[in-house]
Design a protein around this motif. Structure first.
Motif, PDB file in Angstrom:
ATOM      1  N   ILE A  26       4.482 -21.277  13.652  1.00 16.16           N
ATOM      2  CA  ILE A  26       3.558 -22.361  13.330  1.00 16.16           C
ATOM      3  C   ILE A  26       2.598 -21.941  12.221  1.00 16.16           C
ATOM      4  N   CYS A  27       1.957 -20.806  12.412  1.00 21.37           N
ATOM      5  CA  CYS A  27       0.945 -20.362  11.451  1.00 21.37           C
ATOM      6  C   CYS A  27       1.546 -20.032  10.095  1.00 21.37           C
ATOM      7  N   ASN A  57     -10.121 -11.460  22.177  1.00 18.99           N
ATOM      8  CA  ASN A  57      -8.843 -12.164  22.027  1.00 18.99           C
ATOM      9  C   ASN A  57      -7.838 -11.310  21.242  1.00 18.99           C
ATOM     10  N   VAL A  58      -7.312 -10.317  21.909  1.00 22.89           N
ATOM     11  CA  VAL A  58      -6.397  -9.358  21.284  1.00 22.89           C
ATOM     12  C   VAL A  58      -5.110 -10.036  20.819  1.00 22.89           C
ATOM     13  N   HIS A  63     -13.878 -11.759  12.138  1.00 22.28           N
ATOM     14  CA  HIS A  63     -13.567 -12.525  10.932  1.00 22.28           C
ATOM     15  C   HIS A  63     -12.410 -11.849  10.190  1.00 22.28           C
ATOM     16  N   TYR A  64     -11.381 -12.628   9.887  1.00 27.64           N
ATOM     17  CA  TYR A  64     -10.212 -12.154   9.142  1.00 27.64           C
ATOM     18  C   TYR A  64     -10.030 -13.027   7.904  1.00 27.64           C
ATOM     19  N   TYR A  65      -9.393 -12.478   6.884  1.00 26.33           N
ATOM     20  CA  TYR A  65      -9.081 -13.280   5.687  1.00 26.33           C
ATOM     21  C   TYR A  65      -7.708 -12.870   5.152  1.00 26.33           C
ATOM     22  N   THR A 118      -2.943 -10.129  12.259  1.00 25.75           N
ATOM     23  CA  THR A 118      -2.480  -8.916  11.584  1.00 25.75           C
ATOM     24  C   THR A 118      -1.009  -9.062  11.193  1.00 25.75           C
ATOM     25  N   LYS A 119      -0.203  -9.596  12.094  1.00 25.27           N
ATOM     26  CA  LYS A 119       1.220  -9.814  11.816  1.00 25.27           C
ATOM     27  C   LYS A 119       1.411 -10.758  10.629  1.00 25.27           C
ATOM     28  N   LEU A 120       0.516 -11.734  10.487  1.00 28.39           N
ATOM     29  CA  LEU A 120       0.596 -12.705   9.395  1.00 28.39           C
ATOM     30  C   LEU A 120       0.023 -12.164   8.083  1.00 28.39           C
ATOM     31  N   GLY A 121      -0.491 -10.937   8.097  1.00 28.67           N
ATOM     32  CA  GLY A 121      -1.002 -10.313   6.880  1.00 28.67           C
ATOM     33  C   GLY A 121      -2.486 -10.497   6.641  1.00 28.67           C
ATOM     34  N   PHE A 122      -3.219 -10.961   7.629  1.00 27.43           N
ATOM     35  CA  PHE A 122      -4.668 -11.087   7.497  1.00 27.43           C
ATOM     36  C   PHE A 122      -5.311  -9.711   7.588  1.00 27.43           C
ATOM     37  N   GLN A 123      -6.455  -9.573   6.928  1.00 26.58           N
ATOM     38  CA  GLN A 123      -7.231  -8.341   6.954  1.00 26.58           C
ATOM     39  C   GLN A 123      -8.520  -8.591   7.735  1.00 26.58           C
ATOM     40  N   PHE A 124      -8.886  -7.669   8.586  1.00 26.64           N
ATOM     41  CA  PHE A 124     -10.146  -7.754   9.314  1.00 26.64           C
ATOM     42  C   PHE A 124     -11.277  -7.450   8.347  1.00 26.64           C
TER      43      PHE A 124
END
Length: 136
Positions: free
Chosen positions: A79-80, A104-105, A131-133, A112-118
């Protein structure tokens, strides 16, 4: 586990949804969409793109919630990723953000799997959130 945006009672949610559909989609060409199980057609969650003001700054956000029985089986990723592809190729969004509760692990692993960075913790509506981007 609580979501960052909790659900209201049925009638209130129905009224909010109808107003949201009538006003948001024609203007932005995006919003939150209902997620259906492919086989049964049952509503299993929501996911989409919205704006969120955090620490006085407006962020374009990927948001999602899935009924707990549908987590950790690839549905959230599917979905994401489709939403991120749409954001990039149709809406030309260059950067997208996501926020999760500290505990919310499952959501943090998905991002993280989708490539977002903390990028740190912020306070949103009185709660500490991560917060991730991601650059698209």
């Amino acid at each position: 586990m609580e979501y960052i945006e909790p659900l209201a009672d049925y009638e209130t949610e129905k009224e909010k949804l109808l107003s949201y559909i009538e006003n948001r989609y024609p203007f932005y060409e995006y919003g939150m969409w209902t997620v259906l199980d492919k086989e049964s057609g049952k509503v299993i969650g929501r996911a989409g793109i919205e704006e969120r003001v955090v620490n006085g700054e407006e962020k374009t956000e990927l948001g999602y919630m899935l009924y707990h029985l549908y987590r950790r089986n690839g549905i959230g990723t599917e979905i994401c990723q489709a939403i991120l592809d749409y954001a990039k190729t149709v809406l030309y969004i260059e950067e997208i953000h996501a926020f999760t509760h500290l505990e919310n692990v499952i959501s943090q692993e998905l991002l993280t799997k989708l490539g977002f960075q903390f990028c740190g913790e912020v306070i949103y509506k009185g709660a500490d959130v991560k917060h991730y981007y991601k650059n698209l």
